[in-house]
Design a protein around this motif. Structure first.
Motif, PDB file in Angstrom:
ATOM      1  N   GLN A 255       1.120  -1.194  -0.004  1.00 46.53           N
ATOM      2  CA  GLN A 255      -0.062  -0.054  -0.072  1.00 46.53           C
ATOM      3  C   GLN A 255       0.901   1.350  -0.027  1.00 46.53           C
ATOM      4  N   PRO A 256       0.675   1.995  -1.009  1.00 48.99           N
ATOM      5  CA  PRO A 256       1.739   3.057  -1.000  1.00 48.99           C
ATOM      6  C   PRO A 256       1.845   4.060   0.038  1.00 48.99           C
ATOM      7  N   GLN A 257       2.907   4.781   0.293  1.00 50.08           N
ATOM      8  CA  GLN A 257       2.755   5.487   1.718  1.00 50.08           C
ATOM      9  C   GLN A 257       2.152   6.744   1.515  1.00 50.08           C
ATOM     10  N   GLN A 258       1.729   7.301   0.557  1.00 52.28           N
ATOM     11  CA  GLN A 258       0.912   8.348   0.204  1.00 52.28           C
ATOM     12  C   GLN A 258      -0.576   7.979   0.306  1.00 52.28           C
ATOM     13  N   HIS A 259      -1.010   6.959   0.461  1.00 56.17           N
ATOM     14  CA  HIS A 259      -2.452   6.427   0.619  1.00 56.17           C
ATOM     15  C   HIS A 259      -2.984   7.211   1.589  1.00 56.17           C
ATOM     16  N   PRO A 260      -4.453   7.558   1.436  1.00 60.33           N
ATOM     17  CA  PRO A 260      -5.211   8.127   2.425  1.00 60.33           C
ATOM     18  C   PRO A 260      -5.361   7.293   3.828  1.00 60.33           C
ATOM     19  N   ALA A 261      -5.489   5.950   3.552  1.00 60.96           N
ATOM     20  CA  ALA A 261      -5.830   4.921   4.960  1.00 60.96           C
ATOM     21  C   ALA A 261      -4.607   5.266   5.738  1.00 60.96           C
ATOM     22  N   ARG A 262      -3.470   5.768   5.415  1.00 61.14           N
ATOM     23  CA  ARG A 262      -2.226   5.998   6.189  1.00 61.14           C
ATOM     24  C   ARG A 262      -2.241   7.272   7.047  1.00 61.14           C
ATOM     25  N   ASP A 263      -3.371   7.969   6.731  1.00 62.04           N
ATOM     26  CA  ASP A 263      -3.503   9.310   7.503  1.00 62.04           C
ATOM     27  C   ASP A 263      -3.748   9.064   8.902  1.00 62.04           C
ATOM     28  N   SER A 264      -3.386  10.134   9.662  1.00 55.72           N
ATOM     29  CA  SER A 264      -3.901   9.841  10.867  1.00 55.72           C
ATOM     30  C   SER A 264      -5.592  10.019  11.361  1.00 55.72           C
ATOM     31  N   HIS A 265      -6.168  10.578  10.277  1.00 54.61           N
ATOM     32  CA  HIS A 265      -7.515  10.541  10.339  1.00 54.61           C
ATOM     33  C   HIS A 265      -8.390   9.153  10.280  1.00 54.61           C
ATOM     34  N   ASP A 266      -7.435   8.244   9.834  1.00 48.19           N
ATOM     35  CA  ASP A 266      -7.877   7.006   9.645  1.00 48.19           C
ATOM     36  C   ASP A 266      -7.372   5.955  10.442  1.00 48.19           C
ATOM     37  N   THR A 267      -6.253   6.275  11.204  1.00 53.36           N
ATOM     38  CA  THR A 267      -5.321   5.215  11.653  1.00 53.36           C
ATOM     39  C   THR A 267      -4.742   5.781  12.919  1.00 53.36           C
ATOM     40  N   PHE A 268      -4.790   5.032  14.199  1.00 52.23           N
ATOM     41  CA  PHE A 268      -4.585   5.306  15.363  1.00 52.23           C
ATOM     42  C   PHE A 268      -2.945   5.167  15.544  1.00 52.23           C
ATOM     43  N   PHE A 269      -1.913   6.106  15.322  1.00 57.72           N
ATOM     44  CA  PHE A 269      -0.824   6.155  15.417  1.00 57.72           C
ATOM     45  C   PHE A 269      -0.275   6.433  16.986  1.00 57.72           C
ATOM     46  N   LEU A 270       0.711   5.433  17.385  1.00 60.80           N
ATOM     47  CA  LEU A 270       1.174   5.707  18.872  1.00 60.80           C
ATOM     48  C   LEU A 270       2.175   6.549  19.079  1.00 60.80           C
ATOM     49  N   LYS A 271       2.290   7.361  19.995  1.00 57.78           N
ATOM     50  CA  LYS A 271       3.103   8.196  20.436  1.00 57.78           C
ATOM     51  C   LYS A 271       4.280   7.843  21.130  1.00 57.78           C
ATOM     52  N   VAL A 272       4.071   6.860  22.386  1.00 53.89           N
ATOM     53  CA  VAL A 272       5.049   6.015  22.928  1.00 53.89           C
ATOM     54  C   VAL A 272       4.839   4.629  22.784  1.00 53.89           C
ATOM     55  N   PRO A 273       5.594   3.591  22.465  1.00 46.20           N
ATOM     56  CA  PRO A 273       6.687   4.031  21.500  1.00 46.20           C
ATOM     57  C   PRO A 273       6.237   4.214  19.984  1.00 46.20           C
ATOM     58  N   SER A 274       6.807   5.241  19.377  1.00 45.53           N
ATOM     59  CA  SER A 274       6.206   5.792  18.148  1.00 45.53           C
ATOM     60  C   SER A 274       6.940   4.972  16.876  1.00 45.53           C
ATOM     61  N   SER A 275       7.942   4.394  16.940  1.00 47.10           N
ATOM     62  CA  SER A 275       8.354   3.553  15.787  1.00 47.10           C
ATOM     63  C   SER A 275       8.796   2.191  16.288  1.00 47.10           C
ATOM     64  N   THR A 276       9.132   1.287  15.333  1.00 50.63           N
ATOM     65  CA  THR A 276       9.478   0.090  15.594  1.00 50.63           C
ATOM     66  C   THR A 276      10.857  -0.169  16.108  1.00 50.63           C
ATOM     67  N   ARG A 277      11.375  -1.303  16.715  1.00 56.48           N
ATOM     68  CA  ARG A 277      12.793  -1.317  16.850  1.00 56.48           C
ATOM     69  C   ARG A 277      13.603  -2.299  15.951  1.00 56.48           C
ATOM     70  N   GLU A 278      12.863  -3.088  15.386  1.00 57.78           N
ATOM     71  CA  GLU A 278      13.272  -4.149  14.448  1.00 57.78           C
ATOM     72  C   GLU A 278      12.504  -4.792  13.463  1.00 57.78           C
TER      73      GLU A 278
END
Length: 421
Positions: A255-278
């Protein structure tokens, strides 16, 4: 009143042969008498034998005719010997009496209705309908031939009648003492417990049903679908990781990185931890290459793929992220073994909550890995799955989804099924 009547009658008489007739003679409703009979029988004060006999009963219209007379006789009585106009006769009787009475009176040749008015054809009539209805109401037997017209006019109905034959029981008394159910402190202090009659315990009596827990409706549906998957030879995938990286949730599914489904209006992104380690670096490089330049028959999306976007943590938006992980693990095995996987678990979407939508819901997913599979195999599995759910006559049509090729939509002719694959 009912209990005193029964016990008093049995004191001077051997038996009550029919409780229905007894209830009518003492002016007590039989349902009230029946409850008293059951209580007396339970204490063995009376011996009650139940019987059932079929009997004719008056319907509401029949009760009216038994009280006021049949409509044809009511109408006949309003017609004087010299005759009467139709309009004047209609003013003397009710509309229902005029309608039914005129029809039956003409049919029985009691009156004649013409343009000049209504006139008698006989001098006197007998209201046999009222007589027969009153006989039935009083419990008397009416000949079958006399019942024919009552049945055809739906004035009576045939119903079973339950009654009891009563005799004195082994513990008969002319007046029952009220049995005490508990021995209290007051009884002991007063000393009157010696004269009390206590109610016997019925150790074989049914207790109140115990209220136990029940499966929640969603869990019942989940169990039913899980059973179908297991019957079809599927294994359950591990779906206990609600937090997922954008790589497995989006990028590995191309799924391309500019796809609308990847926007914060559609997806719950984590603040902590914000990114994966591995992440598996060798696979990340292959996915990046396909996104940017394409491969395996694809031309790619022709954009600059960003690693920081793929590293973002989120609450998974679908369980297909787990399927992507399982496919990667299968590809790394030394020898390939065909597999059938399924999952039923929660996913999360940043949607407006209302009476029909929540921010989380359950997704059902199936995955078959084998060589030589075709679209026909997929359609066959889907038809088998839905047939086990009781859904048949499916229809398929081509569709587009960015992470499946080819893609289809499923329709059911009846029942409103509409799914994307």
């Amino acid at each position: 009143m009912a209990e005193e009547s029964i016990l008093g009658f049995l004191q001077t008489n051997e038996a009550i042969s029919d409780s229905q007739q007894f209830a009518a003679s003492v002016g007590i409703d039989h349902s009230e008498l029946e409850s008293v009979i059951k209580s007396l029988r339970g204490f063995e004060i009376v011996d009650a034998q139940e019987f059932q006999q079929d009997q004719w009963f008056l319907k509401d219209e029949g009760k009216t005719y038994a009280r006021e007379g049949s409509p044809e006789v009511q109408l006949f009585k309003e017609v004087p010997p010299e005759g009467i106009s139709k309009e004047e006769l209609q003013r003397k009787v009710t509309p229902s009496v005029f309608k039914l009475g005129s029809s039956w009176a003409v049919k029985k040749k009691w009156v004649e209705i013409g343009r000049q008015g209504v006139s008698r054809k006989v001098e006197h009539v007998e209201d046999k309908i009222q007589v027969f209805l009153q006989q039935i109401e009083n419990g008397k037997v009416v000949d079958e031939k006399d019942l024919a017209e009552l049945k055809s006019r739906k004035l009576i109905e045939f119903k079973p009648l339950k009654g009891y034959t009563l005799r004195r029981g082994p513990k008969y008394v002319s007046k029952r003492k009220k049995a005490a159910t508990d021995l209290t402190r007051e009884h002991l202090l007063r000393g009157d417990w010696r004269d009390l009659e206590f109610k016997e315990y019925n150790l074989s009596a049914q207790v109140q049903p115990i209220q136990i827990g029940y499966l929640q409706p969603l869990l019942k549906v989940r169990d039913a679908i899980q059973s179908i998957f297991l019957q079809m030879g599927f294994e359950e995938m591990p779906t206990n990781n609600y937090v997922e990286s954008s790589f497995w949730n989006f990028d590995a599914l191309f799924q391309p990185q500019q796809h609308p489904a990847r926007d914060s209006h559609d997806t719950f992104f984590l603040k902590v931890p914000s990114s994966t380690r591995e992440l598996p670096e060798d696979y990340v490089d292959k996915v990046k290459h396909v996104h940017e330049s394409g491969d395996y028959g694809s031309m790619g999306y022709r954009y600059k793929w960003k690693r920081e976007e793929a590293d973002k943590n989120l609450l998974r938006t679908h369980t297909t992220a787990v399927s992507a992980r399982m496919l990667y693990k299968l590809a790394r095995q030394k020898s390939f073994n065909p597999k059938r996987y399924y999952s039923i678990d929660r996913v999360f979407r940043n949607e407006a909550v209302d009476r029909t939508h929540l921010a989380e819901f359950h997704q059902i997913e199936g995955l078959i890995c084998d060589r030589g599979l075709t679209l026909g195999d997929l359609l066959g599995v889907l038809e088998d799955f839905f047939a086990r759910l009781g859904m048949e006559k499916l229809r398929f049509k081509p569709a587009y989804n960015p992470y499946t090729e080819p893609s289809i939509e499923i329709f059911r002719l009846r029942g409103g099924l509409n799914l994307d694959f």
